[in-house]
Scaffold this motif. Structure first.
Motif, PDB file in Angstrom:
ATOM      1  N   LEU A   1      -9.473   2.714   3.998  1.00 28.71           N
ATOM      2  CA  LEU A   1      -8.805   1.572   4.627  1.00 28.71           C
ATOM      3  C   LEU A   1      -9.192   1.471   6.099  1.00 28.71           C
ATOM      4  O   LEU A   1      -9.458   0.379   6.612  1.00 28.71           O
ATOM      5  N   THR A   2      -9.250   2.619   6.776  1.00 28.71           N
ATOM      6  CA  THR A   2      -9.650   2.617   8.186  1.00 28.71           C
ATOM      7  C   THR A   2     -11.109   2.175   8.345  1.00 28.71           C
ATOM      8  O   THR A   2     -11.440   1.415   9.260  1.00 28.71           O
TER       9      THR A   2
ATOM     10  N   GLN B   1      -0.627   6.323   8.448  1.00 32.80           N
ATOM     11  CA  GLN B   1      -2.015   6.228   8.002  1.00 32.80           C
ATOM     12  C   GLN B   1      -2.451   4.767   7.875  1.00 32.80           C
ATOM     13  O   GLN B   1      -3.585   4.413   8.213  1.00 32.80           O
ATOM     14  N   ILE B   2      -1.554   3.934   7.391  1.00 31.54           N
ATOM     15  CA  ILE B   2      -1.871   2.518   7.274  1.00 31.54           C
ATOM     16  C   ILE B   2      -1.976   1.881   8.662  1.00 31.54           C
ATOM     17  O   ILE B   2      -2.865   1.069   8.928  1.00 31.54           O
TER      18      ILE B   2
ATOM     19  N   TYR C   1       0.187   3.640  -3.253  1.00 38.52           N
ATOM     20  CA  TYR C   1      -0.531   4.899  -3.062  1.00 38.52           C
ATOM     21  C   TYR C   1       0.327   6.001  -2.444  1.00 38.52           C
ATOM     22  O   TYR C   1      -0.149   7.138  -2.314  1.00 38.52           O
TER      23      TYR C   1
ATOM     24  N   ARG D   1      -8.629   5.835  -0.957  1.00 34.66           N
ATOM     25  CA  ARG D   1      -8.266   6.844   0.043  1.00 34.66           C
ATOM     26  C   ARG D   1      -7.863   6.161   1.345  1.00 34.66           C
ATOM     27  O   ARG D   1      -8.373   5.080   1.671  1.00 34.66           O
ATOM     28  N   PRO D   2      -6.984   6.788   2.137  1.00 34.23           N
ATOM     29  CA  PRO D   2      -6.571   6.181   3.412  1.00 34.23           C
ATOM     30  C   PRO D   2      -7.729   5.979   4.393  1.00 34.23           C
ATOM     31  O   PRO D   2      -7.762   4.982   5.116  1.00 34.23           O
ATOM     32  N   TRP D   3      -8.682   6.940   4.427  1.00 35.89           N
ATOM     33  CA  TRP D   3      -9.784   6.803   5.366  1.00 35.89           C
ATOM     34  C   TRP D   3     -10.653   5.583   5.044  1.00 35.89           C
ATOM     35  O   TRP D   3     -11.290   5.003   5.932  1.00 35.89           O
TER      36      TRP D   3
ATOM     37  N   LEU E   1       0.830  -1.212   0.000  1.00 35.13           N
ATOM     38  CA  LEU E   1       0.000   0.000   0.000  1.00 35.13           C
ATOM     39  C   LEU E   1       0.861   1.256   0.000  1.00 35.13           C
ATOM     40  O   LEU E   1       0.516   2.256  -0.649  1.00 35.13           O
ATOM     41  N   HIS E   2       1.958   1.223   0.729  1.00 31.96           N
ATOM     42  CA  HIS E   2       2.868   2.378   0.749  1.00 31.96           C
ATOM     43  C   HIS E   2       3.445   2.633  -0.643  1.00 31.96           C
ATOM     44  O   HIS E   2       3.572   3.787  -1.075  1.00 31.96           O
TER      45      HIS E   2
ATOM     46  N   TRP F   1       1.033   6.304   0.562  1.00 27.61           N
ATOM     47  CA  TRP F   1       0.457   6.676   1.850  1.00 27.61           C
ATOM     48  C   TRP F   1       1.516   6.566   2.933  1.00 27.61           C
ATOM     49  O   TRP F   1       2.434   5.732   2.863  1.00 27.61           O
TER      50      TRP F   1
END
Length: 491
Positions: A154-155, A99-100, A93, A150-152, A89-90, A95
């Motif tokens: 993933l959360t 965030q991950i 994206y 988007r990172p959010w 993911l890093h 990110w």
């Protein structure tokens, strides 16, 4: 015509041997058959020879345990994925790793906090519905993760949905299944189900790592989603809430056990049980032991084992192999501990387990080296055997002290386990930054495990006993007396 009747009556008798004449009213034909010179007939074969016994089928409880184990294995598989997704993911994206990691943290917190509410909800609407719903949440979360941008997201998808779903399929779920379906072999079944989570990690970790290296991170995530969907179908087929649903007795029960009525107010009941249990000493002893348990097992090992091995020059592949080997021995230790819990005092078993863990952690700095040595393999074996071994005795003590509220109480105790794990993961890395090595971390964890070993001696069953059964029934929250004699509730 009369002669025809006399010759056909015995024939009908042979075809219907169960229709016998009353002994006080013998028929004329029966008297004729025994007259001098009459033909003697061979009596019909007994019923037991005409109808051989069918082989006994396995008890339905084992099919229920199989379905429960499959669900727990699936949830365990999802716990291995975040560590494998960080780098892809890093790179995909750009990110931040923080965030991950936020999604992973949310997942762990919800994984721990969901368990007691899930146990109460199972009492309200049924275990089968909750488990199927949890697997559907996991499926949806994984499928949505595969299309996130988007990172959010993933959360929200991995952190919240999968965290809630997998949190319903923990050792609390295992405790509820064994309590409803088993009166014999409870400890053994609990140990097997407790090891199922590690079994999922062992089965899927190498496969997922291989798939991500060759096909990227999306196909493995989608594959896991469909695995969860297939297990949901298996649960619908095999799992039932209570033996009474299929007209059976719990395994080993001498008589039929009626199904308890649904408990109302799942969330309120979970909080009520927490407040009532928090007024008793055993709850804090069990929770304190599990805080230490989480800190000294997955909290430190899954996040800091590889960096600690790297500090001693060990290759990452060798460190990962040793960690997987710990999981193998953990599964064996959980099953063995369940077998021992059926036969010995759980509090004494916990004393032994924590003492052994303390000694292994204190010796770990001397076992580390650049190569995989015999000493390191011995550490992995001994430490692994007592890794998850604490679960069956703690569940047994919770059932013994709190009765039917035991699974919910254990859910809150398991939440304490996750809090200890999270704190250990963060504090272990911080200590490494401050002191430049992990030696102080192993020493501190060994010391607190010795404290847990002493705490285990304080937990007693009803009436202050430590044997398999106490002289009095389980804890009554309306009673002014503590379930183990630690003082009145609130003390």
């Amino acid at each position: 015509m009369a002669e025809f009747t006399r010759t056909t009556a015995p024939t009908s008798e042979r075809h219907a041997p169960h229709e016998r004449q009353a002994p006080h009213a013998p028929s004329s034909d029966h008297r004729a058959s025994h007259a001098p010179g009459s033909e003697q007939r061979t009596p019909p074969a007994p019923n037991r020879l005409r109808h051989p016994r069918r082989p006994r089928r396995p008890h339905r409880a084992w099919a229920v345990a199989l379905a429960a184990g499959a669900a727990i294995v699936t949830a365990g598989a999802f716990t291995t994925v975040p560590g494998l997704l960080v780098t892809p993911l890093h790179e995909s994206y750009s990110w931040d790793r923080g965030q991950i990691a936020l999604a992973v943290s949310v997942n762990m917190v919800l994984f721990g906090l969901t368990a007691p509410f899930a146990a109460a909800l199972m009492d309200r609407v049924g275990t089968r519905r909750v488990v199927v719903g949890a697997l559907m949440l996991v499926t949806v979360g994984a499928l949505l993760t595969s299309v996130m941008v988007r990172p959010w997201q993933l959360t929200a998808y991995w952190g919240v949905l999968i965290g809630l779903g997998s949190g319903c399929l923990t050792m609390t779920f295992a405790a509820g299944v064994t309590r409803s379906w088993f009166q014999l072999r409870r400890g053994l079944v609990t140990g097997v189900l407790s090891s199922s989570s590690h079994l999922g990690q062992l089965l899927f970790l190498p496969l997922l790592a291989w798939a991500i290296d060759r096909h990227g991170w999306r196909p493995p995530v989608v594959t896991l989603a469909f695995v969860a969907l297939a297990v949901a179908a298996l649960v619908l087929l095999l799992l039932r809430d209570h033996p009474a649903d299929v007209g059976a007795r719990p395994y080993g029960a001498p008589e039929f056990v009626p199904k308890p009525p649904p408990a109302s107010g799942a969330a309120g009941r979970a909080l009520k049980v927490l407040f009532e249990a928090a007024r008793t000493g055993p709850f804090w002893v069990l929770a304190g032991m599990f805080v230490i348990c989480g800190a000294s097992t997955n909290g430190i090992m899954w996040s800091n084992w590889a960096p600690a091995a790297h500090d001693h020059g060990m290759r990452a592949t060798a460190a990962a192999s040793l960690l997987s080997l710990i999981g193998v021995f953990s599964a064996v230790g959980a099953v063995l501990s369940g077998w021992l819990t059926d036969r010995f005092d759980p509090s004494r078993l916990l004393t032994v387990y924590f003492a052994i863990r303390a000694l292994t952690l204190l010796a770990l700095p001397m076992a580390f080296s650049a190569d995989v040595t015999l000493v390191m393999v011995a550490f992995v074996a001994v430490y692994g055997l007592v890794d998850v071994a604490t679960v069956p005795p703690v569940i047994a003590l919770g059932d013994r002290v709190y009765g039917e509220r035991g699974p919910i109480v254990f859910g809150w105790v398991n939440s304490a386990h996750q809090l200890g794990a999270g704190a250990s993961a963060f504090l272990g890395a911080t200590a490494r930054d401050l002191f430049g090595a992990y030696d102080v971390v192993w020493a501190a964890l060994g010391a607190v495990c010795l404290v847990a070993s002493l705490l285990a001696m304080a937990v007693r069953g009803p009436g202050g006993t430590r044997g398999p059964r106490g002289p009095r029934g389980p804890w009554n929250p309306r009673s002014r007396r503590s379930p183990r004699g630690l003082g009145a509730p609130g003390g």
